[in-house]
Scaffold this motif. Structure first.
Motif, mmCIF file in Angstrom:
data_model
loop_
_atom_site.group_PDB
_atom_site.id
_atom_site.type_symbol
_atom_site.label_atom_id
_atom_site.label_comp_id
_atom_site.label_asym_id
_atom_site.label_seq_id
_atom_site.Cartn_x
_atom_site.Cartn_y
_atom_site.Cartn_z
ATOM 1 N N ASN A 1 76.415 32.387 22.309
ATOM 2 C CA ASN A 1 75.069 32.597 22.716
ATOM 3 C C ASN A 1 74.632 31.838 23.793
ATOM 4 O O ASN A 1 75.206 30.459 23.995
ATOM 5 N N THR B 1 71.517 47.520 18.529
ATOM 6 C CA THR B 1 71.507 48.707 17.566
ATOM 7 C C THR B 1 71.655 49.707 18.436
ATOM 8 O O THR B 1 70.621 50.781 18.484
ATOM 9 N N ALA C 1 80.117 37.979 16.440
ATOM 10 C CA ALA C 1 80.666 37.545 15.163
ATOM 11 C C ALA C 1 81.904 38.463 14.605
ATOM 12 O O ALA C 1 82.629 37.900 13.798
ATOM 13 N N SER C 2 81.435 39.570 14.735
ATOM 14 C CA SER C 2 82.381 40.519 14.125
ATOM 15 C C SER C 2 83.689 40.960 15.071
ATOM 16 O O SER C 2 84.560 41.889 14.551
ATOM 17 N N VAL D 1 71.778 35.928 19.763
ATOM 18 C CA VAL D 1 71.658 35.938 18.409
ATOM 19 C C VAL D 1 70.779 37.287 18.001
ATOM 20 O O VAL D 1 70.921 37.425 16.885
ATOM 21 N N ASN D 2 70.822 38.224 18.879
ATOM 22 C CA ASN D 2 70.015 39.189 18.222
ATOM 23 C C ASN D 2 71.027 40.327 18.190
ATOM 24 O O ASN D 2 71.468 40.745 19.421
ATOM 25 N N PRO D 3 71.308 41.280 17.225
ATOM 26 C CA PRO D 3 72.230 42.427 17.210
ATOM 27 C C PRO D 3 71.758 43.497 18.050
ATOM 28 O O PRO D 3 70.558 43.783 18.247
ATOM 29 N N GLY E 1 76.354 50.766 13.865
ATOM 30 C CA GLY E 1 74.704 50.623 14.236
ATOM 31 C C GLY E 1 74.396 49.270 14.510
ATOM 32 O O GLY E 1 73.096 49.249 14.897
ATOM 33 N N SER E 2 75.327 48.341 14.527
ATOM 34 C CA SER E 2 74.843 47.358 14.900
ATOM 35 C C SER E 2 75.891 46.553 15.505
ATOM 36 O O SER E 2 77.153 46.626 15.011
ATOM 37 N N VAL E 3 75.706 45.646 16.552
ATOM 38 C CA VAL E 3 76.798 44.872 17.489
ATOM 39 C C VAL E 3 76.520 43.660 17.412
ATOM 40 O O VAL E 3 75.403 43.286 18.099
ATOM 41 N N SER E 4 77.375 42.583 17.126
ATOM 42 C CA SER E 4 77.193 41.101 17.198
ATOM 43 C C SER E 4 78.435 40.558 17.489
ATOM 44 O O SER E 4 79.415 41.123 17.049
ATOM 45 N N ASN F 1 73.904 36.696 27.478
ATOM 46 C CA ASN F 1 72.932 37.234 26.350
ATOM 47 C C ASN F 1 72.680 38.757 26.783
ATOM 48 O O ASN F 1 72.528 39.592 25.830
#
Lengths: 334, 446, 300
Positions: free
Chosen positions: A132, A146, A239-240, A142-144, A234-237, A136
């Motif tokens: 983070n 979509t 941590a995955s 910190v926001n995923p 449908g979500s990217v961050s 960014n």
């Protein structure tokens, strides 16, 4: 029945089953099936590196993350709303670039120290590039992000079954590409390099070019998997896409084996369906990691070429088809 | 031929560098995440404001909306509330909860608190012939995993989400779950939970926490506080409310610092704040981050006044050390430590003690909030009576609850049909004196 | 990243902070280098062994309330046991295989230890660490920084381990056997050295050092199932600076790495800068200090 026909029949049968079975599943299980197909693509990317060039990589999810975050940043609701068909290829290229850059220092390293390098890349990405505050607008912080499902020939791939078929098609395409490489001149060249770099270079092969290409292609395929992952969930961050995921997929590759379509598919199914099975039996999902570690250790001590590949060999022997000499043994790599 | 393909591939990658690499350089030239008082970060969080196809299956992306200041944002679009028996079968009502069970936080205690409540109710025979069970899912402080958990909850058909605690998942998933028509009860109190018609929080809006901390700073006569907050995806309006509240009372903070929950060593931050001559620290952190902060403060022998929220967690308290003495925390719920014989507290602590004794030291303000959420949910089921239990009847029942007692753990809570719910606006101040948390104010309402 | 103009004033304090950080890296690297020198295996599970042993100490000292020192001894015993099991059952049968195979096995062990600790004690950061040494400290003259006794202890213990192991290897019978095994195990056998016993001894000693490192380091970092593994990667870099052979030089490398990671934080606000420096240093050490053809240890 000879080996070629047996192979063709089993592949066709496999495809038919893969298309038909999820038609009868609930949406949640179809999503698991799609995730398995995507994981199989990621495993194929590792196959390119390990099976052909003899290098092992602990940062495949980092490359997948590059692809996924490109798609997220460009196609996501918070991003630029570009079409998936523009952001996905850009993601693949960006990941391929990452592979290229990692390949450069990797050229003069072998085995052990290459492993350290890839581990360092994975951790460096986790702690710096994907952290983070660093970038960014790419990672989302910190926001995923979509991203939404793409539209194929006017058909919006929102339904889980349709997207599963799309992911399956992508897997078959990549598998075909990898198989093509393997049986063709490229594959022979890369295997020669794997067998003996010294011999290969005395025959006039430009090692640098080929090893770099292997890294680039491997990372590009991982980026493809990442982009697909982004729109499937449908979500990217960030941590995955951390180093633990990279280690997990590397471990699965060793356990399942390198070099065959079936082992990639089995590996993909293993990654997503075993935790689901554990959840169903009420067992803590962390047992997955434990089981994987145990399998890995036991595997390497007892049968280093990988469970699925070994099974294939045994089956072929049973049917009297013999080895074609094209299947790759992890033992030769490790 | 294949060589040519590889070369083309590599050339295209190099071209991609120029495009994307330039963006990296551009980004690196920007300012850091540490803001000075003047800058309000324009952090976006997903809020659905456009028409979506609502309750149909499939994961539609939501339109983003930039939040530039705290306060009420637009209303979340809600999918059709189902009247089918989702989550109810054979006399068992299944609700879902998403918790950070692994990773930097440990929300298993929140999950076990809700389970303890359900176990207690089931042992008493259930309600209207129904027993309750909680299906949990681990979000591991990863918003993507939280999204997958939410999808799983929707497809496996839970009646509602009750008493969840997902630090990175609540803010983005509340709009998604609302779109899918899944009622949400309880939670941390993130801003998006206060802008959905089917979200029923039991604790105070975190933005209100920010305002309250700023106001209490005045009472404590601090003049230049240093501000530290977690860099969570809901923190921007909270931080803004805190800073605005300080300024409204003519207090200027020395700096505002966002930290990662994985920050292990607070020495550099302590040195920085000390050099800025901060006379106090206003912090919005999780309990174990407070522990690490206090340890750095103690090591550097720097003992300013500390004011925060959620400090009263016994398992973290043990290691607060000298720097934690005299620290003040605010809570929208009754403090258990000095009300041990209050009937509601006895029931709450007693149930956790009976069913999950290992978790008793981990109880904190968030578990209490989720306990109240479970109380509220069961009360709504009670109100439904002999009518069919489904999401619509649940929401209608919740909206008809007024002056709900919560056994004294909060001021009475009231809900009504509308675009959002904000029932709990009151706080109490607690202070750590001689190792024990003591309440030293009445209810202050904002 | 914003630039702090006040950066230079913080340098003395940050030097101290950097040396302390280096101390943790050095301690984490000690056992790693010993195991690598004698058995030729780069133990990726080193952090996992440290972590698991520390959780044993946690169970005894924090959960059961016994004195911390008892916890420490239990941790050392646990570490030695794990080290023995790993060597005896998963390394020894693979004699003759390439080093990479054994490294992948240690990755398997890492997964096992991490998952095991997570299942038993919870895979979260919410564990109060074992405090063996007091948190209090003393102010270093000329700076505004107070060094904790626990921080200083990591540094001292790292140095003690480094020199004690160097002395062990050079002057004792066991040490000479270890060096013989490391150089050429076949010749070592001719001389009557029990290669198996020596290798097992090195693994047990390295794991014991990991256990001590774990118990000393955890109060300074987050106590969970993965932080010690993350530290080990920095320890690798330090060990690489020590060319993976010299323990005292590993300590020096660790100090250098610690300071190099800490100084940028005086000037830049982003926390990721330290990680960038660590990564670049690792890259440089790998690229510069290792020539092609240097494939590490021969198969043992």
């Amino acid at each position: 029945m000879n080996a070629i026909n047996a192979r063709r029949i089993s592949v066709v049968a496999g495809i038919v089953l893969a298309v038909a079975i999820p038609a009868f599943m609930a949406d949640y299980y179809r999503s698991l099936a799609a995730l398995s197909a995507i994981a199989a693509i990621l495993i194929l990317s590792l196959n390119v590196l390990t099976g052909f060039v003899g290098q092992i990589s602990f940062c495949q999810y980092t490359f997948a993350g590059l692809g996924a975050m490109t798609v997220g940043a460009l196609s996501g609701a918070q991003g630029h709303h570009w079409s998936f068909w523009i952001s996905m290829p850009l993601g693949v290229l960006f990941a391929a670039l990452g592979g290229f850059l990692v390949g450069i220092p990797a050229l003069r390293l072998s085995g052990l120290f290459l492993a350290i390098l890839t581990l360092g890349v994975a951790l460096g990405a986790d702690r710096y590039l994907f952290a983070n505050g660093t970038w960014n607008s790419f990672t989302g912080g910190v926001n995923p992000r979509t991203p939404s499902r793409p539209t194929l020939f006017g058909y919006h791939l929102t339904s889980q079954y349709s997207f599963y078929l799309f992911a399956l098609a992508a897997f078959l395409l990549v598998a075909f590409l990898v198989w093509n490489l393997r049986v063709g001149k490229t594959g022979r060249v890369l295997r020669a390099i794997r067998e003996s770099e010294v011999a290969a270079s005395t025959m006039g092969l430009n090692l640098i070019k080929w090893k770099l290409a292997a890294f680039t292609v491997s990372a590009g395929i991982a980026g493809l998997a990442g982009g697909l992952l982004a729109v499937q969930i449908g979500s990217v961050s960030p941590a995955s896409y951390d180093f633990l995921h990279s280690i997990t997929v590397a471990a699965v590759v060793v356990v399942a084996g390198v070099g065959s379509l079936a082992s990639a598919a089995v590996g993909g199914i293993f990654i997503w369906w075993l935790p689901e099975l554990l959840r169903h039996t009420g067992v803590n999902a962390q047992f997955f990691q434990l089981i994987l570690g145990l399998l890995l250790v036991v595997q390497l001590v007892i049968a280093p070429q990988g469970g699925v590949v070994k099974l294939e060999h045994d089956l072929k022997r049973v049917f009297g088809l013999g080895r074609r000499g094209q299947d790759l043994e992890l033992a030769e790599v490790l | 031929m294949r060589e040519k393909i590889a070369i083309v591939f590599m050339t295209l990658s190099a071209v991609a560098t120029l495009v994307l690499g330039g963006a990296v350089v551009h980004e690196l030239g920007k300012k850091a995440t540490v803001q000075t008082a003047a800058n309000a970060p324009a952090v976006t969080s997903s809020q659905a404001t456009t028409s979506g196809t609502g309750a149909t299956a499939g994961t539609q992306a939501t339109q983003g909306k930039t939040i530039t200041s705290g306060g009420n944002q637009g209303t979340t679009q809600v999918g059709n509330l189902s009247t089918s028996s989702t989550g109810v079968s054979h006399g068992v009502i299944t609700v879902g909860g998403i918790y950070d069970e692994t990773g930097p936080f440990d929300a298993t205690v929140e999950r076990d608190t809700v389970r303890a409540y359900f176990n207690m109710i089931n042992a008493q025979g259930g309600v209207n012939g129904y027993k309750f069970q909680l299906r949990d899912c681990d979000s591991a402080y990863d918003p993507t995993q939280a999204h997958q958990c939410a999808q799983q909850m929707v497809s496996s058909g839970v009646l509602a989400i009750v008493g969840w605690l997902s630090v990175s998942g609540e803010q983005p998933e509340t709009p998604y779950l609302s779109q899918q028509g899944v009622p949400i009860i309880g939670g941390l109190g993130v801003p998006s939970e206060f802008s959905s018609p089917i979200s029923f929080p039991t604790t105070a809006n975190l933005v209100r926490y920010g305002t309250a901390i700023g106001a209490h700073a005045v009472d404590l006569q601090v003049h230049h506080p240093g501000v530290i907050v977690l860099n969570a995806n809901f923190i921007a309006p909270v931080q803004q409310a805190l800073v605005n509240s300080l300024h409204a009372h003519h207090i200027q903070e020395t700096s505002v610092n966002q930290v990662d929950p994985t920050k292990a060593d607070y020495t550099d931050l302590v040195l920085k704040l000390r050099r800025e001559n901060a006379d106090s620290v206003l912090a919005g952190l999780d309990p174990f981050s407070y522990q690490r902060l206090f340890q750095a403060m103690e090591r550097q022998s720097w003992f300013p006044k500390v004011l925060g929220l959620g400090l009263d967690k016994e398992s973290a308290n043990k290691d607060y050390g000298k720097a934690g003495d005299g620290a003040e925390s605010l809570t929208p719920l009754l403090e258990p430590a000095d009300h041990t014989s209050q009937p509601g507290i006895k029931e709450y602590v007693g149930a956790v003690q009976r069913y999950f004794p290992n978790q008793v030291p981990a109880l904190d303000v968030y578990t209490e909030g989720d306990w109240v959420a479970a109380e509220l949910f069961v009360e709504a089921i009670r109100k439904i009576g002999t009518n069919p239990v489904n999401r619509k009847s649940l929401v209608d029942a919740l909206n008809s609850i007024t002056n709900f007692d919560t056994k004294g753990l909060t001021k009475p809570l009231s809900y009504s049909a509308g675009n959002s719910h904000d029932p709990n606006k009151c706080f109490q101040w607690i202070q750590k004196r001689s190792g024990i948390w003591t309440t030293h104010s009445g209810w202050n309402c904002f | 990243m914003g630039i702090l103009a006040s950066g230079w004033a913080l340098i003395p304090s940050f030097t101290v902070i950097g040396l302390v950080l280096g101390g943790t890296y050095a301690l984490a690297a000690m056992g790693l280098v010993l195991i690598y020198r004698v058995s030729g295996v780069l133990n990726f599970a080193q952090g996992g062994i440290a972590m698991f042993s520390t959780f044993i100490a946690y169970q005894i000292a924090v959960k059961w309330g016994l004195p911390s020192i008892v916890g420490l001894f239990a941790a050392i015993a646990a570490g030695m046991l794990i080290g023995y099991v790993v060597e005896r059952f998963t390394m020894r049968p693979l004699t003759g295989r390439p080093a990479l195979t054994k490294v992948v096995i240690t990755i398997g062990w890492l997964l096992i230890l991490q998952a095991g600790a997570g299942l038993i004690w919870g895979a979260t950061s919410y564990h109060a660490p074992v405090h063996l040494v007091s948190r209090n400290g003393f102010r270093l003259v000329g700076t505004s920084v107070i060094i904790g006794y626990d921080q200083l202890t990591t540094l001292i213990v790292a140095l003690v381990f480094a020199f004690a192991t160097a002395a062990l290897l050079k002057y004792t019978m066991l040490g000479t056997s270890m060096r013989a095994v490391a150089d050429d195990p076949d010749t070592g056998k001719l001389w009557g050295i029990s290669v198996n016993r020596v290798t097992a001894a090195s693994w047990m000693a390295g794991s014991a050092m990991a256990a001590v490192a774990g118990v000393l380091i955890t109060p300074l970092i987050n106590f969970n199932t993965y932080s010690l593994t993350l530290i080990v990667i920095d320890a690798f870099t330090a060990a690489l600076i020590g060319r993976l052979t010299s323990l005292p030089w590993t300590v020096v490398g660790a100090m250098f790495l610690g300071i190099a990671e800490t100084y940028p934080r005086a000037f830049f606000n982003g926390a990721g800068v330290s990680s960038l420096v660590a990564f670049l240093l690792m890259l440089v050490t790998l690229a510069v200090l290792f020539r092609p053809g240097f494939s590490g240890r021969r198969t043992v």
